[in-house]
Write a protein that holds these residues in place. Structure first.
Motif, PDB file in Angstrom:
ATOM      1  N   LEU A  13      73.451  31.395  -8.021  1.00 42.11           N
ATOM      2  CA  LEU A  13      73.156  31.633  -9.427  1.00 42.11           C
ATOM      3  C   LEU A  13      74.160  30.915 -10.330  1.00 42.11           C
ATOM      4  N   VAL A  14      75.441  30.974  -9.944  1.00 37.55           N
ATOM      5  CA  VAL A  14      76.480  30.298 -10.725  1.00 37.55           C
ATOM      6  C   VAL A  14      76.242  28.791 -10.722  1.00 37.55           C
ATOM      7  N   ALA A  15      75.909  28.250  -9.527  1.00 38.29           N
ATOM      8  CA  ALA A  15      75.681  26.811  -9.414  1.00 38.29           C
ATOM      9  C   ALA A  15      74.487  26.379 -10.254  1.00 38.29           C
ATOM     10  N   CYS A  16      73.409  27.143 -10.180  1.00 39.35           N
ATOM     11  CA  CYS A  16      72.215  26.812 -10.953  1.00 39.35           C
ATOM     12  C   CYS A  16      72.476  26.925 -12.453  1.00 39.35           C
ATOM     13  N   GLY A  17      73.225  27.959 -12.832  1.00 38.98           N
ATOM     14  CA  GLY A  17      73.566  28.112 -14.240  1.00 38.98           C
ATOM     15  C   GLY A  17      74.387  26.949 -14.742  1.00 38.98           C
ATOM     16  N   GLY A  18      75.317  26.453 -13.882  1.00 40.03           N
ATOM     17  CA  GLY A  18      76.121  25.303 -14.261  1.00 40.03           C
ATOM     18  C   GLY A  18      75.274  24.063 -14.454  1.00 40.03           C
ATOM     19  N   LEU A  19      74.273  23.885 -13.586  1.00 41.76           N
ATOM     20  CA  LEU A  19      73.399  22.728 -13.723  1.00 41.76           C
ATOM     21  C   LEU A  19      72.589  22.803 -15.001  1.00 41.76           C
ATOM     22  N   ARG A  20      72.118  23.990 -15.356  1.00 44.99           N
ATOM     23  CA  ARG A  20      71.321  24.127 -16.569  1.00 44.99           C
ATOM     24  C   ARG A  20      72.143  23.892 -17.835  1.00 44.99           C
ATOM     25  N   SER A  21      73.441  24.208 -17.767  1.00 40.94           N
ATOM     26  CA  SER A  21      74.283  24.083 -18.951  1.00 40.94           C
ATOM     27  C   SER A  21      74.797  22.666 -19.162  1.00 40.94           C
ATOM     28  N   THR A  22      74.621  21.795 -18.163  1.00 36.53           N
ATOM     29  CA  THR A  22      75.089  20.429 -18.292  1.00 36.53           C
ATOM     30  C   THR A  22      74.244  19.681 -19.317  1.00 36.53           C
ATOM     31  N   GLN A  23      74.886  19.125 -20.342  1.00 37.53           N
ATOM     32  CA  GLN A  23      74.170  18.418 -21.385  1.00 37.53           C
ATOM     33  C   GLN A  23      73.890  16.979 -20.963  1.00 37.53           C
ATOM     34  N   PRO A  24      72.730  16.441 -21.306  1.00 37.28           N
ATOM     35  CA  PRO A  24      72.475  15.024 -21.022  1.00 37.28           C
ATOM     36  C   PRO A  24      73.397  14.153 -21.857  1.00 37.28           C
ATOM     37  N   THR A  25      73.779  13.017 -21.324  1.00 35.25           N
ATOM     38  CA  THR A  25      74.684  12.116 -22.009  1.00 35.25           C
ATOM     39  C   THR A  25      73.906  11.001 -22.693  1.00 35.25           C
ATOM     40  N   ASP A  26      74.140  10.816 -23.986  1.00 40.65           N
ATOM     41  CA  ASP A  26      73.526   9.715 -24.727  1.00 40.65           C
ATOM     42  C   ASP A  26      74.364   8.458 -24.547  1.00 40.65           C
ATOM     43  N   SER A  27      73.694   7.341 -24.304  1.00 49.05           N
ATOM     44  CA  SER A  27      74.379   6.062 -24.086  1.00 49.05           C
ATOM     45  C   SER A  27      74.088   5.123 -25.249  1.00 49.05           C
ATOM     46  N   TYR A  28      75.151   4.535 -25.816  1.00 52.69           N
ATOM     47  CA  TYR A  28      75.010   3.690 -26.999  1.00 52.69           C
ATOM     48  C   TYR A  28      75.606   2.299 -26.773  1.00 52.69           C
ATOM     49  N   ASP A  29      74.963   1.293 -27.403  1.00 58.81           N
ATOM     50  CA  ASP A  29      75.591  -0.011 -27.556  1.00 58.81           C
ATOM     51  C   ASP A  29      75.489  -0.405 -29.027  1.00 58.81           C
ATOM     52  N   PHE A  30      75.618  -1.698 -29.348  1.00 61.27           N
ATOM     53  CA  PHE A  30      75.574  -2.122 -30.748  1.00 61.27           C
ATOM     54  C   PHE A  30      74.177  -2.517 -31.198  1.00 61.27           C
ATOM     55  N   GLY A  31      73.166  -2.257 -30.390  1.00 56.37           N
ATOM     56  CA  GLY A  31      71.796  -2.516 -30.808  1.00 56.37           C
ATOM     57  C   GLY A  31      71.295  -3.898 -30.425  1.00 56.37           C
ATOM     58  N   PRO A  32      70.101  -4.269 -30.911  1.00 59.37           N
ATOM     59  CA  PRO A  32      69.511  -5.583 -30.605  1.00 59.37           C
ATOM     60  C   PRO A  32      70.408  -6.712 -31.092  1.00 59.37           C
ATOM     61  N   PRO A  33      70.234  -7.924 -30.534  1.00 58.51           N
ATOM     62  CA  PRO A  33      71.045  -9.064 -30.978  1.00 58.51           C
ATOM     63  C   PRO A  33      70.925  -9.289 -32.479  1.00 58.51           C
ATOM     64  N   PRO A  34      72.037  -9.563 -33.154  1.00 62.93           N
ATOM     65  CA  PRO A  34      72.008  -9.775 -34.601  1.00 62.93           C
ATOM     66  C   PRO A  34      71.541 -11.186 -34.946  1.00 62.93           C
ATOM     67  N   ALA A  35      71.316 -11.426 -36.214  1.00 63.43           N
ATOM     68  CA  ALA A  35      70.963 -12.766 -36.673  1.00 63.43           C
ATOM     69  C   ALA A  35      72.141 -13.718 -36.454  1.00 63.43           C
TER      70      ALA A  35
END
Length: 205
Positions: A13-35
């Motif tokens: 139960l503790v292990a499953c609860g820990g998995l449910r509480s893990t937040q997804p990680t957002d991944s960022y870069d600087f976006g599409p190639p600029p002009a």
């Protein structure tokens, strides 16, 4: 057996609860190639090198609370850079200016070295923040002698007080950096300081 089964069930139960509480990680870069800011291969005779302290060149997205211990560097728990910020910034500037990569430089290539001391989101208040790129740009000739130098301090306001706002502001700061570097390189070229850099002043006078 009953005690063991109870302990095992509690552990699951503790292990499953820990998995449910893990937040997804957002991944960022600087976006599409600029002009593209420069035509053709005008600045291909200049290689770009980005240097910064290792604590800024990590995947974590850093911020400071100027109103609450600005000496403390904090990072977002559920947001990350897609690659090291130094790599993302180098890619963006090469796309904008047509510079060569640091690994491609040779004896006939000048070097644009950018040393950053700060790359973070600064919160003046809990709701108001901005992205700051601060450091020094140095242009070196083929013998690695200094041609020119320029202090860098670019700050862009963030539209929201979170990682998304900070990343967008940092992308805007990188675009502004490209414009400032272009104006600076043009000025250095006009003063005849880039004659030793192939595919630059010698081909565009």
């Amino acid at each position: 057996m009953n005690s063991f089964a109870s302990l095992l069930a509690a552990s699951l139960l503790v292990a499953c609860g820990g998995l449910r509480s893990t937040q997804p990680t957002d991944s960022y870069d600087f976006g599409p190639p600029p002009a593209r800011l420069a035509d053709g291969s005008r600045w291909s005779g200049i290689a770009l090198e980005i240097r910064m302290p290792y604590w800024f060149d990590a995947l974590t997205i850093e911020y400071r609370l100027l109103y609450d211990n600005p000496l403390k560097l904090r990072s977002y728990a559920a947001s990350r850079w897609a690659a090291a910020p130094g790599q993302l910034l180098a890619q963006r500037l090469r796309q904008q200016l047509g510079l060569s990569g640091a690994r491609d430089r040779n004896a006939e290539t000048c070097l644009l070295r950018i040393e950053l001391q700060e790359l973070s989101q600064l919160f003046a208040t809990p709701q108001q923040s901005s992205a700051l790129l601060q450091g020094q740009a140095t242009l070196l000739d083929t013998r690695r002698r200094t041609i020119a130098g320029k202090a860098l301090a670019i700050e862009q306001p963030a539209a929201s007080a979170d990682a998304r706002g900070g990343v967008s502001a940092m992308a805007a700061a990188s675009a502004e950096l490209g414009k400032e570097l272009l104006a600076w390189l043009n000025d250095v070229e006009k003063r005849g300081r880039l004659n030793d850099c192939r595919a630059t002043a010698g081909q565009h006078q």
